[in-house]
Design an enzyme around this catalytic site. Structure first.
Site, PDB file in Angstrom:
ATOM      1  N   GLU A  44       0.794  -1.144  -0.010  1.00 31.50           N
ATOM      2  CA  GLU A  44       0.088   0.056   0.036  1.00 31.50           C
ATOM      3  C   GLU A  44       0.854   1.267  -0.076  1.00 31.50           C
ATOM      4  O   GLU A  44       0.596   2.242  -0.706  1.00 31.50           O
ATOM      5  CB  GLU A  44      -0.820   0.016   1.184  1.00 31.50           C
ATOM      6  N   GLU A  65      -4.756  -9.356   2.907  1.00 35.06           N
ATOM      7  CA  GLU A  65      -5.518  -9.077   4.086  1.00 35.06           C
ATOM      8  C   GLU A  65      -6.584  -9.790   4.546  1.00 35.06           C
ATOM      9  O   GLU A  65      -7.296 -10.252   5.400  1.00 35.06           O
ATOM     10  CB  GLU A  65      -5.794  -7.555   3.961  1.00 35.06           C
TER      11      GLU A  65
END
Length: 193
Positions: A44, A65
């Site tokens: 990210e 995730e």
């Protein structure tokens, strides 16, 4: 993550979003040099950079995730979709699949793969190609601003921003040098002015 409250996690995401947005909005070119596995929050952060280079055979990238029962909550869902499209990004995030650097380059997540002999030195040399005397740094910054801001505007508004930035650049010493060098058929020597 197991030791903090949901509220703490929420505010962590807000702070991370603000930090990564600043990376995207600075007029400085941000280059992420991936030298090892870059998954979850690491990817990210890297996706908030303007350019991502990676060490050959240096690791994997991914947003796994989903295996924790959560989503990539610090911009991953938005940045990955903007990089590679909605369908492929949903597939990668919903499966939690990690990709080799080569696979990520083929999808457009990574821009370049650099041999691993002396990756750090090579990454710095690559970054220097975007600075004076090689490139006009104001122009590089204006290109970044036009793209980053223009993506969030309508097409006509983006064109207006581009014209305004171009007008500012036309007043710079580097633009005069670049145009003169072109006309004189020589390599420009930019100064960042």
């Amino acid at each position: 993550l197991g030791d903090v409250t949901p509220e703490f996690k929420y505010y962590f995401c807000i702070h991370a979003n603000e930090t990564l947005n600043r990376l995207e909005q600075t007029s400085k070119l941000v280059i992420a040099a991936l030298n090892g596995h870059t998954v979850g929050g690491g990817l990210e952060i890297a996706m908030a950079a303007d350019i991502r280079i990676a060490k050959a055979d240096g690791g994997k990238v991914g947003l796994p995730e989903v295996h924790l029962g959560v989503l990539p909550g610090t911009g991953g869902t938005q940045r990955l979709a903007r990089l590679i499209g909605a369908s492929k990004s949903i597939e990668l995030m919903a499966t939690g699949q990690n990709l080799s650097f080569d696979e990520a380059k083929n999808l457009g997540i990574i821009n370049q793969i650099i041999p691993d002999e002396d990756f750090s030195a090579a990454a710095l040399e690559y970054a220097k190609t975007f600075t004076p005397p090689n490139k006009a740094s104001f122009a590089v910054g204006a290109i970044k601003r036009a793209v980053q801001s223009g993506l969030h505007m309508g097409f006509q508004e983006g064109l207006a921003l581009e014209r305004e930035l171009q007008q500012q650049l036309f007043r710079s010493e580097d633009a005069a040098e670049g145009i003169s060098a072109f006309n004189e058929k020589r390599k420009p020597e930019f100064k960042g002015a």
